[in-house]
Scaffold this active site. Structure first.
Site, PDB file in Angstrom:
ATOM      1  N   GLY A 160     -13.065  -4.439   0.168  1.00  0.00           N
ATOM      2  CA  GLY A 160     -14.469  -4.022   0.279  1.00  0.00           C
ATOM      3  C   GLY A 160     -14.860  -3.025  -0.795  1.00  0.00           C
ATOM      4  O   GLY A 160     -15.957  -3.095  -1.364  1.00  0.00           O
ATOM      5  N   ARG A 183       0.826  -1.222   0.000  1.00  0.00           N
ATOM      6  CA  ARG A 183       0.000   0.000   0.000  1.00  0.00           C
ATOM      7  C   ARG A 183       0.858   1.269   0.000  1.00  0.00           C
ATOM      8  O   ARG A 183       0.453   2.279  -0.588  1.00  0.00           O
ATOM      9  CB  ARG A 183      -0.944  -0.003   1.202  1.00  0.00           C
ATOM     10  CG  ARG A 183      -2.073  -0.992   0.982  1.00  0.00           C
ATOM     11  CD  ARG A 183      -2.996  -1.056   2.152  1.00  0.00           C
ATOM     12  NE  ARG A 183      -4.208  -1.772   1.791  1.00  0.00           N
ATOM     13  CZ  ARG A 183      -5.053  -2.282   2.655  1.00  0.00           C
ATOM     14  NH1 ARG A 183      -4.825  -2.179   3.950  1.00  0.00           N
ATOM     15  NH2 ARG A 183      -6.131  -2.899   2.248  1.00  0.00           N
ATOM     16  N   GLY A 188     -10.458  -9.376  -1.748  1.00  0.00           N
ATOM     17  CA  GLY A 188     -10.194 -10.369  -0.714  1.00  0.00           C
ATOM     18  C   GLY A 188      -9.289 -11.518  -1.116  1.00  0.00           C
ATOM     19  O   GLY A 188      -8.150 -11.313  -1.532  1.00  0.00           O
TER      20      GLY A 188
END
Ligand code: AMP
Length: 396
Positions: free
Chosen positions: A376, A35, A353
């Site tokens: 999500g 990230r 996921g």
């Protein structure tokens, strides 16, 4: 779409919502820096223009101000990745942060303390968002992982930048990849949905049937469809209360001219474990006390053919219990098929996921067109929802 390229950051302070919610080990070392790496291009663009960056993020789910959730812990990792000094403000609002922002010079990077130390962040509090907004001239949202939340820093804050707001490079790429599948994909378009439960993917299936030419339903989800059509699935995972829904989906796919492909054979096991006895059986005649934990050879071959025919491919969810080695071959084979199709010119997007975990675990990351960074947020996009973090930038 308001993108970073439209702005020149010379002598400007960019207030960038990044997603630095990275996993840390017990020594508070970053164990997966994907990230942080993903935010690099956006940060570099601002610095190269001659601007400065004020970075804000959440980390974990703090209840109050627990030190293990301090973003200070990740400063060395961010410095390593960016190759520049990263200043740190011990609070994301208040006098100290304001002072540090004011003193920030072009080329400098300042990281603010965890936004979620304040409950106002998740509550989407307007005055908290306003306080945050004072830290920058231009607001950049580059946090896809939280784009489905209407939090203060991801959505509410945008109103304080009526013109000076845009997506960062990562968020722009995520939006473009999803649009490629959902709106502008070259045909035939294929969606592959796997994983454990029909119930968690039902809204996606309903939305996606209007967009695709082929739909593969695999993994644990498929048994609800097989049982609903009268098959014997032994002890395989099944949601009996979703069987009617499965039949409706089959009907709706037919009406919409979508070719829906289910597994035809499985690797069945007499136990949910690495050491179970296994055998390949037809998916409609799995013996009592046995459960299907992976797809069988015929299924792999059929799915391979479908994948090769398609020009746009979306993959969400594994085709078996890939965490256990004996039952990982179906998921691996699908990864290989998608890699081959991608090499031959198809666009492939993997997201949401466990499929991302599988792709990373088996080394397919570089062999598909795009791996989404947001679980999500990706799933909600596939459900057809407008994400608050995206709407806040798009709506003027
Ligand atoms: P999801 O979060 O819905 O994408 O589901 C992912 C999980 O589905 C993984 O942990 C897999 O182990 C599990 N899964 C996939 N295929 C099966 C299966 N045939 N039986 C039981 N679990 C499965």
């Amino acid at each position: 779409m308001s993108t970073l390229k439209e702005f020149n950051f010379k002598n400007k302070k960019a207030l960038i919502r990044v997603d630095f919610n990275v996993p840390l080990d017990e020594n508070l070392q970053v164990t997966d820096d994907t990230r942080i790496q993903s935010a690099k291009n956006t940060i570099f663009k601002v610095l190269q223009d001659g601007g400065s960056c004020v970075l804000m993020s959440h980390l974990g789910r703090p209840k109050s101000n627990e030190s293990e959730y301090s973003l200070k812990n990740i400063v060395p990792a961010v410095e390593d990745i960016l190759g520049v000094e990263v200043l740190f403000a011990n609070d994301c609002v208040g006098a100290e942060a304001a002072q540090m922002v004011k003193a920030l010079k072009p080329g400098q990077v300042l990281l603010l303390e965890n936004l979620r130390y304040y409950k106002e962040e998740k509550e989407g509090d307007t005055s908290f968002a306003q306080s945050l907004s004072e830290h920058g001239d231009i607001y950049v949202n580059d946090a896809f992982g939280t784009a489905h939340r209407a939090h203060a820093s991801t959505s509410i804050i945008a109103q304080f930048f009526p013109k000076n707001k845009c997506f960062g490079f990562l968020l722009e790429q995520e939006i473009k990849s999803i649009d490629k599948v959902m709106k502008s994909g070259e045909k035939p378009v294929l969606a592959i949905l796997g994983g454990a439960k029909v119930s968690s993917k039902i809204t996606i299936i309903e939305n996606i049937l209007d967009k695709v030419d082929h739909l593969i339903v695999g993994g644990g989800m498929s048994f609800t469809f097989i049982k609903a059509q009268g098959g014997s699935i032994g002890d395989s995972i099944c949601e009996d209360d979703k069987m009617d829904l499965a039949l409706e989906i089959l009907k709706s796919a037919k009406e919409k001219n979508v070719q829906l492909h289910l597994p035809v054979d499985v690797l069945a096991a007499d136990d949910f474990s690495n050491s179970a006895n296994t055998r390949v059986v037809d998916i409609t005649s799995i013996p009592v006390n046995w459960q299907g934990l992976d797809c069988g050879p015929k299924t792999k071959a059929i799915f391979h053919e479908v994948v090769q025919q398609c020009k746009t491919i979306l993959w969400n969810g594994p085709l078996g219990v890939f965490e256990l080695d004996p039952f990982s071959t179906g998921t691996k084979a699908l990864g290989d098929s998608i890699s081959e199709a991608t090499k031959n010119g198809a666009f492939s997007l993997v997201g949401g996921g466990d499929s991302v975990a599988a792709v990373k675990q088996f080394g397919f990351e570089q062999k598909v067109s795009y791996v989404s960074t947001g679980g999500g947020a990706m799933l909600e996009s596939l459900e057809g929802k407008i994400l608050p973090g995206i709407a806040a930038i798009t709506n003027h």
